[in-house]
Design a protein around this motif. Structure first.
Motif, PDB file in Angstrom:
ATOM      1  N   VAL A  56     -54.105 -35.586   8.879  1.00  0.00           N
ATOM      2  CA  VAL A  56     -53.043 -36.405   8.287  1.00  0.00           C
ATOM      3  C   VAL A  56     -52.126 -37.037   9.327  1.00  0.00           C
ATOM      4  O   VAL A  56     -51.363 -37.957   9.013  1.00  0.00           O
ATOM      5  CB  VAL A  56     -52.210 -35.573   7.289  1.00  0.00           C
ATOM      6  CG1 VAL A  56     -53.071 -35.087   6.141  1.00  0.00           C
ATOM      7  CG2 VAL A  56     -51.524 -34.409   7.989  1.00  0.00           C
ATOM      8  N   ASN A 105     -55.582 -30.908   0.416  1.00  0.00           N
ATOM      9  CA  ASN A 105     -54.943 -31.548  -0.721  1.00  0.00           C
ATOM     10  C   ASN A 105     -56.019 -32.119  -1.620  1.00  0.00           C
ATOM     11  O   ASN A 105     -57.218 -31.870  -1.423  1.00  0.00           O
ATOM     12  CB  ASN A 105     -53.985 -32.655  -0.239  1.00  0.00           C
ATOM     13  CG  ASN A 105     -52.789 -32.827  -1.145  1.00  0.00           C
ATOM     14  OD1 ASN A 105     -52.906 -32.708  -2.370  1.00  0.00           O
ATOM     15  ND2 ASN A 105     -51.634 -33.111  -0.564  1.00  0.00           N
ATOM     16  N   TYR A 161     -56.340 -39.102  -2.621  1.00  0.00           N
ATOM     17  CA  TYR A 161     -56.191 -39.956  -1.438  1.00  0.00           C
ATOM     18  C   TYR A 161     -54.706 -40.109  -1.150  1.00  0.00           C
ATOM     19  O   TYR A 161     -53.937 -40.488  -2.037  1.00  0.00           O
ATOM     20  CB  TYR A 161     -56.829 -41.327  -1.689  1.00  0.00           C
ATOM     21  CG  TYR A 161     -56.986 -42.179  -0.449  1.00  0.00           C
ATOM     22  CD1 TYR A 161     -58.145 -42.126   0.308  1.00  0.00           C
ATOM     23  CD2 TYR A 161     -55.972 -43.035  -0.043  1.00  0.00           C
ATOM     24  CE1 TYR A 161     -58.294 -42.901   1.444  1.00  0.00           C
ATOM     25  CE2 TYR A 161     -56.108 -43.808   1.103  1.00  0.00           C
ATOM     26  CZ  TYR A 161     -57.278 -43.743   1.841  1.00  0.00           C
ATOM     27  OH  TYR A 161     -57.419 -44.510   2.963  1.00  0.00           O
ATOM     28  N   LYS A 162     -54.293 -39.811   0.060  1.00  0.00           N
ATOM     29  CA  LYS A 162     -52.885 -39.837   0.430  1.00  0.00           C
ATOM     30  C   LYS A 162     -52.605 -41.082   1.264  1.00  0.00           C
ATOM     31  O   LYS A 162     -53.108 -41.230   2.373  1.00  0.00           O
ATOM     32  CB  LYS A 162     -52.525 -38.581   1.215  1.00  0.00           C
ATOM     33  CG  LYS A 162     -51.062 -38.499   1.629  1.00  0.00           C
ATOM     34  CD  LYS A 162     -50.813 -37.227   2.422  1.00  0.00           C
ATOM     35  CE  LYS A 162     -49.364 -37.130   2.874  1.00  0.00           C
ATOM     36  NZ  LYS A 162     -49.119 -35.910   3.688  1.00  0.00           N
ATOM     37  N   ILE A 186     -49.800 -43.279   3.189  1.00  0.00           N
ATOM     38  CA  ILE A 186     -48.485 -43.112   3.798  1.00  0.00           C
ATOM     39  C   ILE A 186     -48.012 -44.432   4.398  1.00  0.00           C
ATOM     40  O   ILE A 186     -48.784 -45.369   4.550  1.00  0.00           O
ATOM     41  CB  ILE A 186     -48.501 -42.002   4.873  1.00  0.00           C
ATOM     42  CG1 ILE A 186     -49.706 -42.164   5.823  1.00  0.00           C
ATOM     43  CG2 ILE A 186     -48.560 -40.649   4.228  1.00  0.00           C
ATOM     44  CD1 ILE A 186     -49.527 -43.146   6.915  1.00  0.00           C
ATOM     45  N   GLN A 230     -48.891 -41.047  11.633  1.00  0.00           N
ATOM     46  CA  GLN A 230     -49.481 -40.676  10.347  1.00  0.00           C
ATOM     47  C   GLN A 230     -50.807 -41.405  10.116  1.00  0.00           C
ATOM     48  O   GLN A 230     -51.019 -42.494  10.639  1.00  0.00           O
ATOM     49  CB  GLN A 230     -48.516 -41.004   9.213  1.00  0.00           C
ATOM     50  CG  GLN A 230     -47.196 -40.263   9.305  1.00  0.00           C
ATOM     51  CD  GLN A 230     -46.293 -40.589   8.143  1.00  0.00           C
ATOM     52  OE1 GLN A 230     -46.489 -40.109   7.035  1.00  0.00           O
ATOM     53  NE2 GLN A 230     -45.307 -41.444   8.391  1.00  0.00           N
ATOM     54  N   ASP A 257     -53.652 -42.399   6.900  1.00  0.00           N
ATOM     55  CA  ASP A 257     -54.079 -42.367   5.502  1.00  0.00           C
ATOM     56  C   ASP A 257     -55.225 -41.368   5.384  1.00  0.00           C
ATOM     57  O   ASP A 257     -56.192 -41.429   6.150  1.00  0.00           O
ATOM     58  CB  ASP A 257     -54.558 -43.742   5.043  1.00  0.00           C
ATOM     59  CG  ASP A 257     -53.421 -44.740   4.949  1.00  0.00           C
ATOM     60  OD1 ASP A 257     -52.268 -44.304   4.843  1.00  0.00           O
ATOM     61  OD2 ASP A 257     -53.691 -45.950   4.990  1.00  0.00           O
ATOM     62  N   SER A 258     -55.127 -40.440   4.432  1.00  0.00           N
ATOM     63  CA  SER A 258     -56.075 -39.319   4.389  1.00  0.00           C
ATOM     64  C   SER A 258     -56.846 -39.279   3.086  1.00  0.00           C
ATOM     65  O   SER A 258     -56.265 -39.381   1.999  1.00  0.00           O
ATOM     66  CB  SER A 258     -55.322 -37.999   4.584  1.00  0.00           C
ATOM     67  OG  SER A 258     -54.557 -38.048   5.769  1.00  0.00           O
TER      68      SER A 258
END
Length: 315
Positions: free
Chosen positions: A54, A145, A148-149, A151, A164, A166-167
């Motif tokens: 992340v 987690n 899709y995260k 940021i 950061q 994008d994960s």
């Protein structure tokens, strides 16, 4: 309902990050296959946990649009390559890993120093190329987690020099399902649900469908023993319900209606306080109007007004 059976029709590994499985679930009643297929597909794609990088901190780098002396890729390309690294782990808390390599040479995922309990799915995943004898050093943060995260690009608020990323945590890449009607017995037909699952290698298709079914089972089990207490207004008799009816519902003549309103009679409950004789005492309320009210109450609600008011004091 008969017990469901699941059969694995095909299972293969095309590449370390491409696992495939096909399953048949039966017997299902009409329309059940569609319901179960949709529920499993959505759960497989959005609710299974995965682990991903992340954020990363690269030595000598202040922002993602920088370049690193002696490294072929710029920082943005390296972050994208780190984003695609697949991990297999049971960790729940964030962990930190690192890498320190002196060139020249190719940097792959297999050179990463990982926390205990974290494994690589494909150690050959490419990260960068060092063109001279310079040192390539970075630190990265791992999290577990779902989904899709996304940021905001920039410096990580948790550490001033972490960038950061994008994960993508989803271990299941794709799900297809189809339905086939089959003859179960002489009296009725059944359906078979065919499910195809592609994963990134961090989980097998067999484990994916098992975890998805477990999530759905626990979700619906939580709804089994509901004990809501509704606040319901209770009436002692049907007359109490009728008593709440407005006098507009009696469809009286304009004269009778206006006289009752002036006398503060707004509902059937108010009318029940009057006898026939007391209605006649209302100003401008004649015998014809009184008979109209008595007739409307009788025909619509089966209520009969007493001719005279019964005294509450009896000897």
């Amino acid at each position: 309902m008969s017990l469901l059976q699941i059969e694995c029709l095909e299972s293969r590994i095309d590449k370390p990050r491409e696992h495939y499985g096909q399953f048949a679930i039966s017997p299902l009643n009409s329309s059940q296959a569609l319901t179960i297929g949709n529920a499993l597909r959505r759960t497989l794609l959005s609710d299974l946990e995965g682990t991903a990088i992340v954020a990363a901190r690269i030595a000598g780098v202040n922002h993602e649009f920088s370049t690193i002396p002696g490294v072929r890729e710029d920082v943005l390309e390296i972050l994208l390559n780190l984003k695609s690294v697949i991990f297999r782990t049971q960790m729940k808390e964030p962990q930190v890993g690192r890498i320190r390599v002196q060139g020249p040479g190719v940097v792959t995922a297999g050179l990463l120093e990982l926390p205990p309990g974290v494994e690589l799915v494909d150690p050959r995943q490419y990260i960068a190329t060092i063109c001279n004898n310079s040192i390539f050093e970075l630190e990265f943060r791992l999290e577990t987690n779902i989904g899709y995260k996304i940021i905001n690009r920039g410096i990580d608020h948790m550490a001033s020099d972490f960038l950061q990323i994008d994960s993508r945590f989803m271990p299941v890449k794709k799900v297809n399902f189809s339905i086939q009607e089959v003859q179960f017995d002489i009296l009725k037909d059944k359906e078979t649900l065919f499910l195809e699952i592609w994963t990134n290698g961090s989980i097998t298709p067999q484990d994916a469908i098992s975890k998805a079914a477990d999530l759905l089972s626990r979700f619906f089990n939580s709804l089994k023993n509901l004990d809501f207490k509704y606040q319901i207004e209770e009436f002692n008799s049907e007359e109490q319900v009728v008593a709440q009816v407005s006098i507009e519902e009696l469809q009286l003549s304009v004269r009778a209606y206006n006289c009752l309103k002036r006398a503060q009679v707004h509902s059937v409950a108010d009318l029940l306080n009057y006898s026939y004789e007391e209605l006649l005492e209302i100003k401008n309320f004649g015998q014809k109007s009184a008979e109209e009210v008595v007739d409307a109450l009788s025909k619509r609600y089966g209520i009969r007004l007493p001719y005279e008011k019964i005294s509450k004091n009896t000897e």
